[in-house]
Motif scaffolding. Structure first.
Motif, PDB file in Angstrom:
ATOM      1  N   GLN B  50      33.419 -18.592 -24.117  1.00  0.00           N
ATOM      2  CA  GLN B  50      34.769 -19.053 -23.765  1.00  0.00           C
ATOM      3  C   GLN B  50      34.811 -20.541 -23.446  1.00  0.00           C
ATOM      4  O   GLN B  50      35.706 -21.255 -23.888  1.00  0.00           O
ATOM      5  CB  GLN B  50      35.282 -18.276 -22.563  1.00  0.00           C
ATOM      6  N   MET B  51      33.826 -20.984 -22.657  1.00  0.00           N
ATOM      7  CA  MET B  51      33.835 -22.388 -22.243  1.00  0.00           C
ATOM      8  C   MET B  51      33.774 -23.294 -23.461  1.00  0.00           C
ATOM      9  O   MET B  51      34.519 -24.276 -23.561  1.00  0.00           O
ATOM     10  CB  MET B  51      32.631 -22.640 -21.329  1.00  0.00           C
ATOM     11  N   GLU B 122      28.253 -13.469 -21.058  1.00  0.00           N
ATOM     12  CA  GLU B 122      29.152 -14.536 -20.633  1.00  0.00           C
ATOM     13  C   GLU B 122      28.421 -15.874 -20.734  1.00  0.00           C
ATOM     14  O   GLU B 122      27.206 -15.937 -20.613  1.00  0.00           O
ATOM     15  CB  GLU B 122      29.581 -14.301 -19.183  1.00  0.00           C
ATOM     16  N   THR B 125      28.375 -21.261 -17.398  1.00  0.00           N
ATOM     17  CA  THR B 125      28.938 -22.578 -17.154  1.00  0.00           C
ATOM     18  C   THR B 125      28.194 -23.263 -16.022  1.00  0.00           C
ATOM     19  O   THR B 125      27.925 -24.464 -16.063  1.00  0.00           O
ATOM     20  CB  THR B 125      30.418 -22.466 -16.772  1.00  0.00           C
TER      21      THR B 125
END
Lengths: 371, 164
Positions: B50-51, B122, B125
């Motif tokens: 996502q980042m 995930e 980050t």
């Protein structure tokens, strides 16, 4: 066979179905609200200028004080002549309104409009896209809306439209920087970039009685955010992008529903800005002192409430706050005069940007000192 | 499902890039590049990075492409740009393209042996930020010098044109 397929993929089907329902409901609510907002804009301006405002459109003699005007406007837009300049880039000329409308509509997916509801023992989150980085996605998609402005001006093959588009692009790019930087302080305080997590974090109390809304932590950021958001939304006092009657905007060659799409996108953006201001700075769906089980007041008394009542109260609070900010933006539009372009740029780069950076610095210093 | 999304967005990105190369009109070619960048962002999203997807949209699609597009539109010389007639330049261009292509193929061949399918995860980050602002803080800050140089150069150019 169908039953088998359902058995195998029941969780993903349920998820997709719930998401589709949420999207449909939210889109309909927002479209309806936008239509009413176009009427509200005219009524608010009329009130402020001591006029009556639109009140003639009627069905069988019933006018309801102008309630049918959005419908009449819509019909008018649809049946007006759809004009395309002979030298225009046909495909891009058609695509431009979509570029303006689609990113704005997509943004609503990230905004939490409630906590959750239990439906048949299934926990339904009241947010379409639960993502840990939804705030970044909001910034990303709002950046894409710039292409609508640029394409509208460029594809018309009209120098005045192109100049208007350049003005618009410069304004939107500049204010987007400020918009992004004002939100950094909030991310630092709440320690998350997820909008739902941020709203949940705002449910805590400050000093035991004050709701822990973003505006109490970051008052400067709120003023900066609202200013930058109005500028990003291209409305007065920052409406040099269109300047309806005096300076010509990027959509000067657009007519009928193509123009309607640009206008509609602007009104949807008002709702979006209101929802973002609510979510980030005013606790989103949080009602002061209302928790999962009901009210717990700071003076000790409690009022237990049913789960569905709590969910309805929270969603209602979100809607009420959104309506308040939409009204506020309308009042701002009809109160302030327009900036000159150099003043607009000076305000962004010489005032708002340093203030936003200073805000981050101070927030960081305070957070470090408190640790 | 993920496989299908990856193939689809990969194909869209490749197609848009090819169209961009063969597009004569500069602004249209910039818009096709935008399409390619967005497809790449979707690709990252499908791989649950996502980042990376967000940064791709904010930085490349939202900021850099806008600058390209504005520069292309406001520069009259960009609009008047004609393909060069010189054969030497064409050969030079083709040679450069061939060199870049072979290098890319070389690297991708090396990468293929290096990559393994990883399970759904995930993006980290926080570890990334720790590395950037911890171990590589100096190099990271050095990088900002490059940007300052660009800003100073741009300002100098703009001022020069105004005086002329």
């Amino acid at each position: 066979m169908i039953a088998q397929f359902y058995q195998a993929h029941s969780d993903i089907l349920l998820f997709a179905g719930a998401a589709a329902v949420k999207v449909l409901v939210l889109l309909n609510v927002i479209m309806g609200f936008t239509a009413l907002l176009t009427l509200a804009e005219r009524k608010v301006s009329a009130l402020m200028q001591d006029r009556i405002g639109p009140n003639r459109a009627s069905v069988f003699g019933f006018a309801f004080d102008g309630l049918f005007h959005p419908v009449a406007d819509g019909i008018k837009m649809l049946v007006k002549e759809d004009f395309v300049p002979a030298k225009a880039e046909k495909l891009l000329f058609t695509l431009a309104p979509f570029f303006a409308l689609v990113p704005v509509l997509a943004l609503f997916a990230f905004i939490p409009f409630g906590d959750y509801v239990m439906v048949f023992g299934y926990q339904l989150d009241l947010q379409i896209a639960q993502m840990p980085l939804s705030l970044f996605f909001v910034l990303a998609f709002s950046g894409l809306a710039i292409y609508g402005v640029f394409l509208g001006g460029w594809a018309s093959k009209n120098n005045f439209a192109l100049l208007g588009a350049m003005r618009g692009v410069a304004q939107m790019v500049s204010y987007e920087v400020v918009l992004g930087l004002t939100l950094v302080g909030l991310m630092m305080i709440f320690g998350t970039a997820g909008l739902q997590d941020m709203v949940r974090a705002q449910g805590r109390l400050l000093f035991g009685f004050l709701p822990g809304w973003g505006v109490f932590y970051q008052p400067v950021a709120f003023v900066l955010f609202l200013t930058a958001a109005i500028a990003e939304n291209k409305r007065t006092p920052f409406d040099l992008v269109e300047g309806e009657s005096e300076i010509i905007g990027y959509f000067m060659e657009y007519s009928s529903m193509r123009f309607g799409a640009f206008m509609f996108a602007e009104f949807i953006e008002i709702i979006l800005v209101s929802m973002l201001a609510t979510t980030l700075f005013f606790g989103g769906w949080q009602v002061p002192w209302l928790y999962d089980t009901g009210f717990i007041f700071p003076w000790g008394s409690t009022l237990p409430l049913n789960h569905y009542l709590v969910a309805a109260l929270q969603t209602g609070a979100f809607a009420a706050k959104t309506v308040f900010f939409s009204w506020f933006l309308l009042v701002v539009r009809w109160t302030l005069p327009r900036f000159r372009f150099d003043q607009l740029m000076a305000l962004c780069w010489k005032v708002l940007l340093p203030l936003a950076l200073l805000n981050i610095l101070v927030t960081g210093a305070v957070l470090t000192a408190l640790k | 499902m993920i496989q299908a999304a990856v193939w689809f967005f990969g194909a869209v990105a490749a197609m848009a890039t090819l169209l961009m190369i063969f597009q004569r009109n500069l602004v249209k070619s910039a818009l096709l590049m935008l399409a390619a960048l967005l497809a790449t962002a979707a690709l990252y999203l499908a791989l649950s990075a996502q980042m990376l997807a967000v940064l791709q949209i904010i930085l490349y699609a939202g900021a850099i492409m806008i600058l390209f597009v504005v520069a292309l539109t406001v520069m009259p010389c960009a609009l008047r740009d004609r393909a060069s007639r010189s054969v030497f330049l064409k050969v030079l261009g083709l040679a450069a393209a061939a060199v870049i292509l072979t290098e890319l193929l070389n690297v991708s061949g090396a990468l293929k042996g290096f990559l393994r399918p990883v399970d759904f995860s995930e993006t980290g980050t926080l570890p990334l930020a720790r590395e950037l602002f911890g171990r590589f803080a100096f190099q990271f800050e050095l990088l900002s010098l490059v940007i300052i140089t660009a800003i100073v150069a741009a300002t100098a150019l703009a001022l020069h044109r105004r005086r002329a």
